[in-house]
Design an enzyme around this catalytic site. Structure first.
Site, PDB file in Angstrom:
ATOM      1  N   HIS A 237      44.572  27.038  48.436  1.00 16.24           N
ATOM      2  CA  HIS A 237      45.391  25.559  47.833  1.00 16.24           C
ATOM      3  C   HIS A 237      45.437  25.215  49.001  1.00 16.24           C
ATOM      4  O   HIS A 237      45.406  25.234  50.290  1.00 16.24           O
ATOM      5  CB  HIS A 237      46.493  26.371  47.392  1.00 16.24           C
ATOM      6  CG  HIS A 237      47.369  27.099  47.831  1.00 16.24           C
ATOM      7  ND1 HIS A 237      47.864  27.208  49.401  1.00 16.24           N
ATOM      8  CD2 HIS A 237      47.156  28.700  48.678  1.00 16.24           C
ATOM      9  CE1 HIS A 237      48.504  27.666  49.832  1.00 16.24           C
ATOM     10  NE2 HIS A 237      48.226  29.274  49.282  1.00 16.24           N
ATOM     11  N   ASP A 362      44.468  47.838  41.580  1.00 15.11           N
ATOM     12  CA  ASP A 362      44.071  48.809  42.741  1.00 15.11           C
ATOM     13  C   ASP A 362      44.894  49.692  42.712  1.00 15.11           C
ATOM     14  O   ASP A 362      46.022  48.852  43.095  1.00 15.11           O
ATOM     15  CB  ASP A 362      43.353  47.965  43.754  1.00 15.11           C
ATOM     16  CG  ASP A 362      42.108  49.688  44.951  1.00 15.11           C
ATOM     17  OD1 ASP A 362      43.172  50.018  44.807  1.00 15.11           O
ATOM     18  OD2 ASP A 362      41.253  49.650  44.936  1.00 15.11           O
ATOM     19  N   SER A 377      46.812  34.904  50.495  1.00 12.87           N
ATOM     20  CA  SER A 377      46.269  32.832  49.705  1.00 12.87           C
ATOM     21  C   SER A 377      44.747  32.977  50.499  1.00 12.87           C
ATOM     22  O   SER A 377      44.697  32.650  51.391  1.00 12.87           O
ATOM     23  CB  SER A 377      47.144  32.536  49.570  1.00 12.87           C
ATOM     24  OG  SER A 377      47.860  32.217  49.360  1.00 12.87           O
TER      25      SER A 377
END
Length: 437
Positions: A237, A362, A377
């Site tokens: 992003h 997980d 990110s």
């Protein structure tokens, strides 16, 4: 009266035609504006009674199938399809590229993003109201521009906005201008600005009318790199400021980072990785800050990851809901593999950093972070041995879920499309059918 009835009839006919065209418009809205296929890979296209896809360039890529049409190209190249209503009214187009299978080395390493290695970037110039009541923009009037890098004030190098404020105050009280050493592209300029005296309550300020961006560093994750082309991609992003505006990254860098702690996520409050930047120097130079991540030139290979070899990059149509793996760091510089679930692959007309919906499954990761935290990110997502995407955003009220971007969109943001042959360059290429003249 006859004219009025004719007008009503035409309006009714237009509404009927619009209603008949709506399925085609919906089909266009859910089709990618740019579709990439591997050589020989068939791709189904739905057709209706009143609308259909047309090979506008006569490349011979379309053939009938049981459910509509089949799109298939045997050789590398680019073309264009048109979606037409009643066979002749164009509703829109779709660019098609037949591309080779691309491979990249998945990342997962924690990195620091340094926005400016020296000086301060001018985020913007502003107007200030002087103590006399007049509004002025001293920096802009002196020639300072957005994106300039401020290197020194009155000959003194500056790295923090507070240093600029102090030097402007000294000059203002002495009734003189300040000398700004500014870098603009490859040019270095010296600009003289007279600070404006501003009264805020009992406080006297001397302002230059500029908003400065410090060389701050945030922690994110490397998505992939290509050691042959010396390129990298990270974050998935855009880097933005506090007002969600893109940050100027002139000569920004990525450096290796170590994770020294974790703050778990809570509902409504995402957690974070506590990272420390490595002093070993730059890993790469940032060249682009885009809505799909940061991209640049790799100076040296990053620390070893969980997968240290190139893997195939999946095209959008190859990604499926189901189990997948995410690579990221929780301790020091050790990249680990964690289980995630791809809940949704969104059909989108244009690329977006929200093309995937993911869920952390997980138990090890949930025990440590309770979900997605800041600093993840860009963490690459693998499915079936292919790089399929990268994590980009967390759902604030459900930190176990978040958005991701498709790897195809990130990979082709590096400029790979520019290496494909154009239709003009491929006239008569072997294996390619074309219209007889």
């Amino acid at each position: 009266m006859p004219l009025r009835r004719l007008g009503r009839s035409l309006s009714l006919l237009a509404l009927i035609l619009l209603a008949l065209a709506l399925p085609g418009l919906f089909r266009l809205a859910t089709s990618p504006s740019h579709l990439r296929l591997l050589p020989g890979e068939p791709y189904p296209l739905q057709a209706g009674l009143l609308y259909r896809w047309v090979d506008a360039e006569g490349r011979g890529w379309l053939s009938p199938s049981v459910r509509g049409l089949r799109l298939q190209g045997e050789a590398l190249g680019q073309g264009r399809l048109e979606l037409r209503f009643l066979g002749w009214v164009p509703l829109g187009t779709m660019q098609v590229s037949v591309v080779p299978r691309v491979q990249m080395v998945p990342g997962g390493q924690s990195i620091g993003v340094v926005t400016a290695p020296r000086g301060l970037v001018v985020e913007r110039t502003i107007r200030v109201r002087a103590a006399t009541g007049n509004e002025q923009s001293p920096a802009a009037e002196a020639g300072v521009q957005e994106g300039d890098r401020l290197l020194a004030v009155d000959g003194q190098p500056v790295q923090r906005a507070t240093e600029v404020e102090r030097l402007a105050r000294l000059a203002g009280r002495a009734g003189r201008e300040v000398s700004l050493q500014v870098e603009r592209g490859s040019d270095r300029l010296t600009l003289r600005v007279r600070p404006v005296r501003v009264q805020e309550g009992d406080q006297e300020l001397y302002l230059l009318g500029i908003v400065l961006q410090e060389a701050t560093a945030g922690v994110g994750t490397l998505t992939f790199f290509d050691p042959e082309r010396d390129l990298f991609a990270a974050l998935g992003h855009q880097v933005t400021d506090t007002q969600e505006r893109p940050v100027t990254l002139h000569d920004g860098q990525i450096v290796a980072a170590r994770v020294e702690g974790l703050r778990p996520s809570l509902s409504g409050e995402p957690g974070e990785k506590v990272g420390v930047l490595d002093s070993g120097g730059s890993l790469g130079v940032i060249e682009k800050n885009t809505p799909f991540g940061i991209y640049g030139r790799l100076l040296r290979e990053p620390p070893p990851g969980a997968v240290n070899r190139p893997v195939p990059v999946a095209l959008a149509q190859e990604v499926r809901p189901g189990p997948a793996q995410m690579l990221t760091v929780l301790d020091d510089q050790r990249v680990e593999t964690f289980e995630v679930e791809i809940l949704e692959v969104r059909g989108q007309r244009a690329p977006s950093d929200r093309g995937l919906v993911l869920e952390i499954t997980d138990p090890r990761l949930l025990a440590r972070t309770d979900g997605i935290v800041q600093g993840m990110s860009g963490s690459p997502i693998l499915q079936g041995g292919r790089l399929v995407g990268a994590l980009t955003h967390v759902f604030v009220n459900d930190p176990r879920r978040g958005f991701g971007i498709l790897a195809e969109w990130m990979v082709y943001e590096t400029g790979l499309d520019g290496a494909l042959p154009t239709p003009e360059a491929r006239q008569g290429a072997p294996g390619e059918r074309r219209k007889a003249s």
